[in-house]
Design a protein around this motif. Sequence first.
Motif, PDB file in Angstrom:
ATOM      1  N   GLU A  75      71.258 145.096 -76.286  1.00  0.00           N
ATOM      2  CA  GLU A  75      71.542 146.047 -77.366  1.00  0.00           C
ATOM      3  C   GLU A  75      71.752 145.341 -78.704  1.00  0.00           C
ATOM      4  OE1 GLU A  75      71.161 149.180 -76.906  1.00  0.00           O
ATOM      5  OE2 GLU A  75      71.099 149.185 -74.715  1.00  0.00           O
ATOM      6  N   ALA A  76      72.317 144.141 -78.665  1.00  0.00           N
ATOM      7  CA  ALA A  76      72.583 143.413 -79.908  1.00  0.00           C
ATOM      8  C   ALA A  76      72.720 141.927 -79.601  1.00  0.00           C
ATOM      9  CB  ALA A  76      73.859 143.923 -80.567  1.00  0.00           C
ATOM     10  N   VAL A  77      72.339 141.117 -80.580  1.00  0.00           N
ATOM     11  CA  VAL A  77      72.491 139.665 -80.490  1.00  0.00           C
ATOM     12  C   VAL A  77      73.074 139.197 -81.812  1.00  0.00           C
ATOM     13  CG1 VAL A  77      71.322 137.457 -80.177  1.00  0.00           C
ATOM     14  CG2 VAL A  77      70.489 139.475 -78.961  1.00  0.00           C
ATOM     15  N   GLU A  78      74.170 138.467 -81.746  1.00  0.00           N
ATOM     16  CA  GLU A  78      74.780 137.896 -82.949  1.00  0.00           C
ATOM     17  C   GLU A  78      74.494 136.407 -82.962  1.00  0.00           C
ATOM     18  OE1 GLU A  78      78.926 138.856 -83.087  1.00  0.00           O
ATOM     19  OE2 GLU A  78      78.537 141.015 -83.048  1.00  0.00           O
ATOM     20  N   GLY A  79      74.062 135.923 -84.093  1.00  0.00           N
ATOM     21  CA  GLY A  79      73.668 134.527 -84.215  1.00  0.00           C
ATOM     22  C   GLY A  79      72.191 134.406 -83.889  1.00  0.00           C
ATOM     23  N   GLY A  80      71.801 133.285 -83.351  1.00  0.00           N
ATOM     24  CA  GLY A  80      70.404 133.079 -82.979  1.00  0.00           C
ATOM     25  C   GLY A  80      70.093 133.726 -81.647  1.00  0.00           C
ATOM     26  N   SER A  81      68.925 133.437 -81.123  1.00  0.00           N
ATOM     27  CA  SER A  81      68.518 134.081 -79.875  1.00  0.00           C
ATOM     28  C   SER A  81      68.702 133.199 -78.635  1.00  0.00           C
ATOM     29  CB  SER A  81      67.045 134.503 -79.966  1.00  0.00           C
ATOM     30  OG  SER A  81      66.218 133.375 -80.126  1.00  0.00           O
ATOM     31  N   ARG A  82      69.016 131.926 -78.836  1.00  0.00           N
ATOM     32  CA  ARG A  82      69.115 131.002 -77.699  1.00  0.00           C
ATOM     33  C   ARG A  82      70.459 131.167 -76.984  1.00  0.00           C
ATOM     34  NH1 ARG A  82      70.528 125.555 -77.497  1.00  0.00           N
ATOM     35  NH2 ARG A  82      70.698 125.568 -79.762  1.00  0.00           N
ATOM     36  N   ILE A  83      70.405 131.399 -75.678  1.00  0.00           N
ATOM     37  CA  ILE A  83      71.611 131.574 -74.876  1.00  0.00           C
ATOM     38  C   ILE A  83      72.104 130.215 -74.405  1.00  0.00           C
ATOM     39  CG2 ILE A  83      72.554 132.585 -72.758  1.00  0.00           C
ATOM     40  CD1 ILE A  83      70.518 134.849 -73.117  1.00  0.00           C
ATOM     41  N   VAL A  84      73.388 129.973 -74.622  1.00  0.00           N
ATOM     42  CA  VAL A  84      74.019 128.712 -74.225  1.00  0.00           C
ATOM     43  C   VAL A  84      75.283 129.012 -73.432  1.00  0.00           C
ATOM     44  CG1 VAL A  84      73.060 127.430 -76.191  1.00  0.00           C
ATOM     45  CG2 VAL A  84      75.290 128.544 -76.409  1.00  0.00           C
ATOM     46  N   ASP A  85      75.922 127.984 -72.905  1.00  0.00           N
ATOM     47  CA  ASP A  85      77.134 128.166 -72.103  1.00  0.00           C
ATOM     48  C   ASP A  85      78.246 128.882 -72.862  1.00  0.00           C
ATOM     49  OD1 ASP A  85      75.942 126.941 -69.945  1.00  0.00           O
ATOM     50  OD2 ASP A  85      76.888 124.992 -70.288  1.00  0.00           O
ATOM     51  N   ASP A  86      78.273 128.746 -74.171  1.00  0.00           N
ATOM     52  CA  ASP A  86      79.338 129.365 -74.970  1.00  0.00           C
ATOM     53  C   ASP A  86      79.000 130.772 -75.452  1.00  0.00           C
ATOM     54  OD1 ASP A  86      80.991 127.150 -74.721  1.00  0.00           O
ATOM     55  OD2 ASP A  86      80.166 126.182 -76.508  1.00  0.00           O
ATOM     56  N   THR A  87      77.815 131.270 -75.141  1.00  0.00           N
ATOM     57  CA  THR A  87      77.437 132.616 -75.572  1.00  0.00           C
ATOM     58  C   THR A  87      78.324 133.636 -74.868  1.00  0.00           C
ATOM     59  OG1 THR A  87      75.135 131.958 -75.949  1.00  0.00           O
ATOM     60  CG2 THR A  87      75.571 134.313 -75.644  1.00  0.00           C
ATOM     61  N   GLU A  88      78.960 134.490 -75.659  1.00  0.00           N
ATOM     62  CA  GLU A  88      79.783 135.566 -75.103  1.00  0.00           C
ATOM     63  C   GLU A  88      78.859 136.705 -74.675  1.00  0.00           C
ATOM     64  OE1 GLU A  88      83.017 138.865 -76.636  1.00  0.00           O
ATOM     65  OE2 GLU A  88      82.594 137.133 -77.899  1.00  0.00           O
ATOM     66  N   ILE A  89      79.056 137.201 -73.471  1.00  0.00           N
ATOM     67  CA  ILE A  89      78.282 138.339 -72.987  1.00  0.00           C
ATOM     68  C   ILE A  89      79.222 139.515 -72.834  1.00  0.00           C
ATOM     69  CG2 ILE A  89      76.903 139.261 -71.083  1.00  0.00           C
ATOM     70  CD1 ILE A  89      75.785 136.446 -70.694  1.00  0.00           C
ATOM     71  N   GLU A  90      78.900 140.575 -73.552  1.00  0.00           N
ATOM     72  CA  GLU A  90      79.707 141.792 -73.553  1.00  0.00           C
ATOM     73  C   GLU A  90      78.853 142.931 -72.996  1.00  0.00           C
ATOM     74  OE1 GLU A  90      81.158 144.671 -77.070  1.00  0.00           O
ATOM     75  OE2 GLU A  90      81.858 142.598 -77.227  1.00  0.00           O
ATOM     76  N   TYR A  91      79.486 143.865 -72.319  1.00  0.00           N
ATOM     77  CA  TYR A  91      78.755 144.980 -71.728  1.00  0.00           C
ATOM     78  C   TYR A  91      79.032 146.281 -72.458  1.00  0.00           C
ATOM     79  CZ  TYR A  91      77.392 142.037 -67.870  1.00  0.00           C
ATOM     80  OH  TYR A  91      76.829 141.042 -67.124  1.00  0.00           O
ATOM     81  N   ASP A  92      78.028 147.154 -72.418  1.00  0.00           N
ATOM     82  CA  ASP A  92      78.114 148.504 -72.950  1.00  0.00           C
ATOM     83  C   ASP A  92      77.421 149.409 -71.929  1.00  0.00           C
ATOM     84  OD1 ASP A  92      78.669 150.574 -74.650  1.00  0.00           O
ATOM     85  OD2 ASP A  92      77.279 149.962 -76.219  1.00  0.00           O
TER      86      ASP A  92
END
Length: 114
Positions: A75-92
């Motif tokens: 639904e949304a991506v904040e920052g760049g598009s590359r997923i890393v270990d520190d990427t927060e994943i939130e659900y809706d």
Amino acid sequence: MVEEPADAARDAFAERVVVSYPADLSEWGRFQVEKPSFRAFLRKTRDTAEEGDVWEEFVGVGCCGNTLDVPLRIEAVEGGSRIVDDTEIEYDVREACGIQGSWRVQSKGGPNQG
């Protein structure tokens, strides 16, 4: 070589990714996708995320061996598009899609019985 802005955004890491699942996903299915281990699985198995992407993810096997595959939509991506270990994943939660993910699916009289 000059880096294009689109390349820079793709290479930058995603700070936060909002992932939605259908409203008719069962309580058990929601429990599975919202677990920290499933979030870690997504971070390890997905390189990038872009708004509108749909990921069909295997969530688990119930007691009778039926699998549950869930369409997760970005639904949304904040920052760049590359997923890393520190990427927060939130659900809706989004509109229902007719997913068959409750214990009834595994019963003899479930919706898949003809």
